[in-house]
Design a protein around this motif. Structure first.
Motif, PDB file in Angstrom:
ATOM      1  N   SER A  24       0.840  -1.194   0.000  1.00 57.52           N
ATOM      2  CA  SER A  24       0.000   0.000   0.000  1.00 57.52           C
ATOM      3  C   SER A  24       0.875   1.243   0.000  1.00 57.52           C
ATOM      4  CB  SER A  24      -0.913   0.006   1.221  1.00 57.52           C
ATOM      5  OG  SER A  24      -0.145   0.035   2.411  1.00 57.52           O
ATOM      6  N   LEU A  25       0.257   2.380  -0.306  1.00 54.24           N
ATOM      7  CA  LEU A  25       1.004   3.632  -0.343  1.00 54.24           C
ATOM      8  C   LEU A  25       1.599   3.953   1.021  1.00 54.24           C
ATOM      9  CD1 LEU A  25       1.878   6.208  -1.816  1.00 54.24           C
ATOM     10  CD2 LEU A  25      -0.347   7.207  -1.223  1.00 54.24           C
ATOM     11  N   ALA A  26       0.832   3.750   2.091  1.00 47.79           N
ATOM     12  CA  ALA A  26       1.334   4.040   3.429  1.00 47.79           C
ATOM     13  C   ALA A  26       2.530   3.164   3.780  1.00 47.79           C
ATOM     14  CB  ALA A  26       0.212   3.843   4.452  1.00 47.79           C
ATOM     15  N   ARG A  27       2.466   1.886   3.421  1.00 46.87           N
ATOM     16  CA  ARG A  27       3.573   0.980   3.740  1.00 46.87           C
ATOM     17  C   ARG A  27       4.821   1.341   2.958  1.00 46.87           C
ATOM     18  NH1 ARG A  27       4.125  -5.305   2.334  1.00 46.87           N
ATOM     19  NH2 ARG A  27       5.587  -5.933   3.949  1.00 46.87           N
ATOM     20  N   LEU A  28       4.667   1.645   1.668  1.00 46.06           N
ATOM     21  CA  LEU A  28       5.823   1.990   0.845  1.00 46.06           C
ATOM     22  C   LEU A  28       6.439   3.313   1.286  1.00 46.06           C
ATOM     23  CD1 LEU A  28       4.556   0.896  -2.682  1.00 46.06           C
ATOM     24  CD2 LEU A  28       6.014  -0.354  -1.100  1.00 46.06           C
ATOM     25  N   MET A  29       5.604   4.265   1.676  1.00 44.60           N
ATOM     26  CA  MET A  29       6.135   5.531   2.157  1.00 44.60           C
ATOM     27  C   MET A  29       6.891   5.341   3.468  1.00 44.60           C
ATOM     28  SD  MET A  29       5.595   8.007   0.083  1.00 44.60           S
ATOM     29  CE  MET A  29       5.804   9.438   1.135  1.00 44.60           C
ATOM     30  N   THR A  30       6.423   4.418   4.306  1.00 40.42           N
ATOM     31  CA  THR A  30       7.128   4.120   5.551  1.00 40.42           C
ATOM     32  C   THR A  30       8.482   3.500   5.265  1.00 40.42           C
ATOM     33  OG1 THR A  30       5.010   3.745   6.655  1.00 40.42           O
ATOM     34  CG2 THR A  30       6.974   2.890   7.732  1.00 40.42           C
ATOM     35  N   ILE A  31       8.549   2.577   4.289  1.00 36.03           N
ATOM     36  CA  ILE A  31       9.821   1.975   3.917  1.00 36.03           C
ATOM     37  C   ILE A  31      10.775   3.034   3.370  1.00 36.03           C
ATOM     38  CG2 ILE A  31      10.935   0.350   2.347  1.00 36.03           C
ATOM     39  CD1 ILE A  31       8.430  -1.359   2.478  1.00 36.03           C
ATOM     40  N   ALA A  32      10.248   3.918   2.515  1.00 37.48           N
ATOM     41  CA  ALA A  32      11.091   4.942   1.903  1.00 37.48           C
ATOM     42  C   ALA A  32      11.617   5.941   2.928  1.00 37.48           C
ATOM     43  CB  ALA A  32      10.302   5.688   0.826  1.00 37.48           C
ATOM     44  N   GLY A  33      10.908   6.105   4.038  1.00 41.27           N
ATOM     45  CA  GLY A  33      11.351   7.053   5.046  1.00 41.27           C
ATOM     46  C   GLY A  33      12.217   6.445   6.129  1.00 41.27           C
ATOM     47  N   ALA A  34      12.347   5.116   6.132  1.00 35.57           N
ATOM     48  CA  ALA A  34      13.133   4.440   7.175  1.00 35.57           C
ATOM     49  C   ALA A  34      14.571   4.295   6.705  1.00 35.57           C
ATOM     50  CB  ALA A  34      12.526   3.069   7.481  1.00 35.57           C
ATOM     51  N   ALA A  35      15.345   5.340   6.866  1.00 36.46           N
ATOM     52  CA  ALA A  35      16.685   5.378   6.295  1.00 36.46           C
ATOM     53  C   ALA A  35      17.780   5.065   7.290  1.00 36.46           C
ATOM     54  CB  ALA A  35      16.940   6.753   5.683  1.00 36.46           C
ATOM     55  N   THR A  36      17.437   4.566   8.483  1.00 37.10           N
ATOM     56  CA  THR A  36      18.455   4.363   9.513  1.00 37.10           C
ATOM     57  C   THR A  36      19.497   3.347   9.088  1.00 37.10           C
ATOM     58  OG1 THR A  36      16.781   4.836  11.180  1.00 37.10           O
ATOM     59  CG2 THR A  36      18.810   3.785  11.920  1.00 37.10           C
ATOM     60  N   ASP A  37      19.071   2.142   8.750  1.00 37.24           N
ATOM     61  CA  ASP A  37      20.045   1.102   8.422  1.00 37.24           C
ATOM     62  C   ASP A  37      20.769   1.399   7.116  1.00 37.24           C
ATOM     63  OD1 ASP A  37      17.657   0.784   7.100  1.00 37.24           O
ATOM     64  OD2 ASP A  37      17.814  -1.388   6.942  1.00 37.24           O
ATOM     65  N   ALA A  38      20.043   1.898   6.109  1.00 33.93           N
ATOM     66  CA  ALA A  38      20.675   2.158   4.826  1.00 33.93           C
ATOM     67  C   ALA A  38      21.714   3.265   4.920  1.00 33.93           C
ATOM     68  CB  ALA A  38      19.620   2.532   3.791  1.00 33.93           C
ATOM     69  N   THR A  39      21.421   4.311   5.669  1.00 30.94           N
ATOM     70  CA  THR A  39      22.367   5.409   5.823  1.00 30.94           C
ATOM     71  C   THR A  39      23.636   4.946   6.530  1.00 30.94           C
ATOM     72  OG1 THR A  39      20.531   6.982   5.925  1.00 30.94           O
ATOM     73  CG2 THR A  39      22.663   7.725   6.748  1.00 30.94           C
ATOM     74  N   VAL A  40      23.477   4.126   7.569  1.00 31.19           N
ATOM     75  CA  VAL A  40      24.643   3.620   8.295  1.00 31.19           C
ATOM     76  C   VAL A  40      25.483   2.713   7.404  1.00 31.19           C
ATOM     77  CG1 VAL A  40      25.376   2.193  10.239  1.00 31.19           C
ATOM     78  CG2 VAL A  40      23.538   3.842  10.539  1.00 31.19           C
ATOM     79  N   LEU A  41      24.832   1.814   6.645  1.00 35.11           N
ATOM     80  CA  LEU A  41      25.568   0.880   5.807  1.00 35.11           C
ATOM     81  C   LEU A  41      26.226   1.571   4.622  1.00 35.11           C
ATOM     82  CD1 LEU A  41      23.131  -2.169   5.823  1.00 35.11           C
ATOM     83  CD2 LEU A  41      25.300  -1.933   7.028  1.00 35.11           C
ATOM     84  N   LEU A  42      25.666   2.676   4.158  1.00 35.91           N
ATOM     85  CA  LEU A  42      26.317   3.414   3.080  1.00 35.91           C
ATOM     86  C   LEU A  42      27.648   4.000   3.541  1.00 35.91           C
ATOM     87  CD1 LEU A  42      23.362   5.313   1.367  1.00 35.91           C
ATOM     88  CD2 LEU A  42      24.789   3.529   0.358  1.00 35.91           C
ATOM     89  N   ASN A  43      27.750   4.353   4.807  1.00 33.77           N
ATOM     90  CA  ASN A  43      28.972   4.953   5.331  1.00 33.77           C
ATOM     91  C   ASN A  43      29.944   3.927   5.894  1.00 33.77           C
ATOM     92  OD1 ASN A  43      28.055   7.621   4.786  1.00 33.77           O
ATOM     93  ND2 ASN A  43      26.803   7.571   6.654  1.00 33.77           N
ATOM     94  N   ALA A  44      29.426   2.800   6.397  1.00 30.10           N
ATOM     95  CA  ALA A  44      30.294   1.790   7.016  1.00 30.10           C
ATOM     96  C   ALA A  44      29.655   0.422   6.849  1.00 30.10           C
ATOM     97  CB  ALA A  44      30.534   2.113   8.487  1.00 30.10           C
ATOM     98  N   ASP A  45      29.850  -0.188   5.690  1.00 26.88           N
ATOM     99  CA  ASP A  45      29.273  -1.503   5.419  1.00 26.88           C
ATOM    100  C   ASP A  45      30.265  -2.582   5.842  1.00 26.88           C
ATOM    101  OD1 ASP A  45      27.783  -3.598   4.603  1.00 26.88           O
ATOM    102  OD2 ASP A  45      27.803  -3.134   2.470  1.00 26.88           O
TER     103      ASP A  45
END
Length: 214
Positions: A24-45
């Motif tokens: 659903s739109l709400a679920r996909l928007m929640t995924i798109a806004g949850a940048a905690t793990d992706a931001t950390v892994l982009l800097n230190a994978d």
């Protein structure tokens, strides 16, 4: 980038698939806004960061099911809907049943290992270390760790058809992501982990420009 639309989801690396019913739109928007793990892994994978994210449940992405529900969950859904004589949408029944079936191949030996470990601990505490029952306790504990280890090792060979069922378990996916394990296949995986890859742009203009659309 991973594009999500009302009809299709995907990208050039994964291919494009029909948008799942649960996306659903709400679920996909929640995924798109949850940048905690992706931001950390982009800097230190590195492995230590992945262990930290997994142990403390700091992964805020989600698994998108690319395959439709099987025949058996849909038949059971129809039978239950007819017995209830309800006109409301009963699609959640097939989704729940399919999720249960997807998790059983990996969850069954893990649950059996937990039960054997519990039985071994109870038997070991009830008898002295010199008793014969203590050997049974050690055997049960050994079997439980063997079951867990077997599931963990076999999950790295999920590209083989007999073991492909293990890739339907979100726990197995989390374990493989912990060790940065990736493999390529001619067919798409049953589930795909999607998370925000960082704020490149949030208007969806970049995919349109790549496709040369106005």
């Amino acid at each position: 980038d991973f594009t999500m639309s009302p009809l299709y989801v995907g990208c050039a690396r994964t291919g494009f698939f029909a948008t799942p019913h649960r996306a659903s739109l709400a679920r996909l928007m929640t995924i798109a806004g949850a940048a905690t793990d992706a931001t950390v892994l982009l800097n230190a994978d590195v492995l230590a960061i992945r262990v930290l994210l997994t142990v403390f449940a700091l992964r805020f992405g989600d698994f998108l099911k690319l395959e439709p529900e099987g025949q058996m969950p849909r038949r059971l859904e129809g039978s239950i809907a007819r017995s209830l004589q309800s006109r409301t949408d009963q699609r959640w029944i097939s989704i729940w049943l399919q999720g249960l079936l997807d998790r059983l191949p990996a969850a069954s030996p893990c649950l059996a290992g937990h039960l054997l470990l519990l039985a071994g601990v109870i038997i070991g505490r009830a008898h002295s270390p010199e008793a014969h029952e203590c050997r049974i306790s050690y055997t049960l504990v050994g079997i439980s760790f063997t079951l867990w280890g077997s599931v963990a090792v076999l999950s790295f060979f999920g590209y083989l058809r007999p073991l492909r069922c293990l890739l339907r378990s979100p726990v197995v996916h989390q374990f493989l992501m912990l060790f940065m394990h990736r493999f390529k296949s001619m067919t798409p995986p049953p589930y795909l982990y999607v998370s925000d890859g960082g704020l490149v742009e949030v208007l969806g203009i970049l995919p349109l420009l790549r496709r040369r659309l106005p």
